[in-house]
Design a protein around this motif. Structure first.
Motif, PDB file in Angstrom:
ATOM      1  N   LYS A 150     -10.400   7.811  -1.692  1.00 16.58           N
ATOM      2  CA  LYS A 150     -10.614   9.139  -2.282  1.00 16.58           C
ATOM      3  C   LYS A 150     -11.737   9.091  -3.318  1.00 16.58           C
ATOM      4  O   LYS A 150     -12.580   9.993  -3.361  1.00 16.58           O
ATOM      5  CB  LYS A 150      -9.323   9.673  -2.911  1.00 16.58           C
ATOM      6  N   GLU A 195       0.826  -1.208   0.000  1.00 21.83           N
ATOM      7  CA  GLU A 195       0.000   0.000   0.000  1.00 21.83           C
ATOM      8  C   GLU A 195       0.860   1.257   0.000  1.00 21.83           C
ATOM      9  O   GLU A 195       0.548   2.226  -0.696  1.00 21.83           O
ATOM     10  CB  GLU A 195      -0.959  -0.002   1.200  1.00 21.83           C
ATOM     11  N   LYS A 196       1.960   1.245   0.747  1.00 22.73           N
ATOM     12  CA  LYS A 196       2.863   2.404   0.758  1.00 22.73           C
ATOM     13  C   LYS A 196       3.418   2.691  -0.632  1.00 22.73           C
ATOM     14  O   LYS A 196       3.666   3.842  -0.983  1.00 22.73           O
ATOM     15  CB  LYS A 196       4.026   2.172   1.723  1.00 22.73           C
ATOM     16  N   LYS A 197       3.612   1.636  -1.406  1.00 25.16           N
ATOM     17  CA  LYS A 197       4.195   1.808  -2.735  1.00 25.16           C
ATOM     18  C   LYS A 197       3.152   2.072  -3.819  1.00 25.16           C
ATOM     19  O   LYS A 197       3.400   2.854  -4.737  1.00 25.16           O
ATOM     20  CB  LYS A 197       5.013   0.567  -3.103  1.00 25.16           C
ATOM     21  N   TYR A 255      -5.500   1.397  -2.034  1.00 20.05           N
ATOM     22  CA  TYR A 255      -6.561   1.607  -1.044  1.00 20.05           C
ATOM     23  C   TYR A 255      -6.791   3.099  -0.812  1.00 20.05           C
ATOM     24  O   TYR A 255      -7.937   3.548  -0.732  1.00 20.05           O
ATOM     25  CB  TYR A 255      -6.213   0.889   0.268  1.00 20.05           C
ATOM     26  N   GLU A 256      -5.730   3.856  -0.746  1.00 24.27           N
ATOM     27  CA  GLU A 256      -5.842   5.307  -0.557  1.00 24.27           C
ATOM     28  C   GLU A 256      -6.639   5.931  -1.713  1.00 24.27           C
ATOM     29  O   GLU A 256      -7.531   6.753  -1.488  1.00 24.27           O
ATOM     30  CB  GLU A 256      -4.444   5.919  -0.482  1.00 24.27           C
ATOM     31  N   LYS A 257      -6.336   5.533  -2.933  1.00 18.99           N
ATOM     32  CA  LYS A 257      -7.048   6.056  -4.097  1.00 18.99           C
ATOM     33  C   LYS A 257      -8.511   5.608  -4.087  1.00 18.99           C
ATOM     34  O   LYS A 257      -9.402   6.376  -4.458  1.00 18.99           O
ATOM     35  CB  LYS A 257      -6.358   5.614  -5.380  1.00 18.99           C
ATOM     36  N   HIS A 304      -0.520   2.564  -3.295  1.00 17.01           N
ATOM     37  CA  HIS A 304      -1.609   3.467  -2.878  1.00 17.01           C
ATOM     38  C   HIS A 304      -2.985   3.098  -3.443  1.00 17.01           C
ATOM     39  O   HIS A 304      -3.827   3.980  -3.631  1.00 17.01           O
ATOM     40  CB  HIS A 304      -1.284   4.913  -3.255  1.00 17.01           C
TER      41      HIS A 304
END
Length: 109
Positions: A77, A66-68, A72-74, A70
């Motif tokens: 959003k 996820e850090k690389k 889930y972050e997207k 993203h």
């Protein structure tokens, strides 16, 4: 705890194809099927500690992916934008073309 479980479930959904079959099996049983460590260890004839270690390492791997990437972050959003658009649509404040775009976005999720 529920927040962590929800996050891990989403990360697992996004990144499970990057895991080994063993990691996928343990994570599915533990997080999706709600098996205990003892039940998983009996199923695979390994120690509870081995199951615990594998699950913790896999959680760490999911967080690193996820850090690389993203994903889930997207996703979060996009969900936020869709909800905001839905709210504006319900108030009749969205122009006509946006309505079809909103429906397309909802179908993609």
């Amino acid at each position: 705890m529920l927040e962590k479980t929800t996050r891990i479930n989403y990360l697992f959904d996004f990144y499970q194809s990057l895991l080994t079959p063993k990691q996928r099996n343990y994570m599915e049983l533990y997080y999706l099927e709600d098996y205990s460590l003892g039940e998983i260890s009996e199923t695979f004839d390994v120690s509870r500690q081995a199951v615990y270690d594998n699950i913790r390492r896999t959680e760490t791997m999911l967080e690193e992916y996820e850090k690389k990437l993203h994903l889930y972050e997207k996703f979060e959003k996009r969900q936020k934008v869709i909800k905001e658009m839905e709210a504006q649509f319900k108030k009749d404040e969205l122009p006509a073309p946006y309505e079809s775009w909103l429906h397309e976005l909802q179908e993609l999720e």
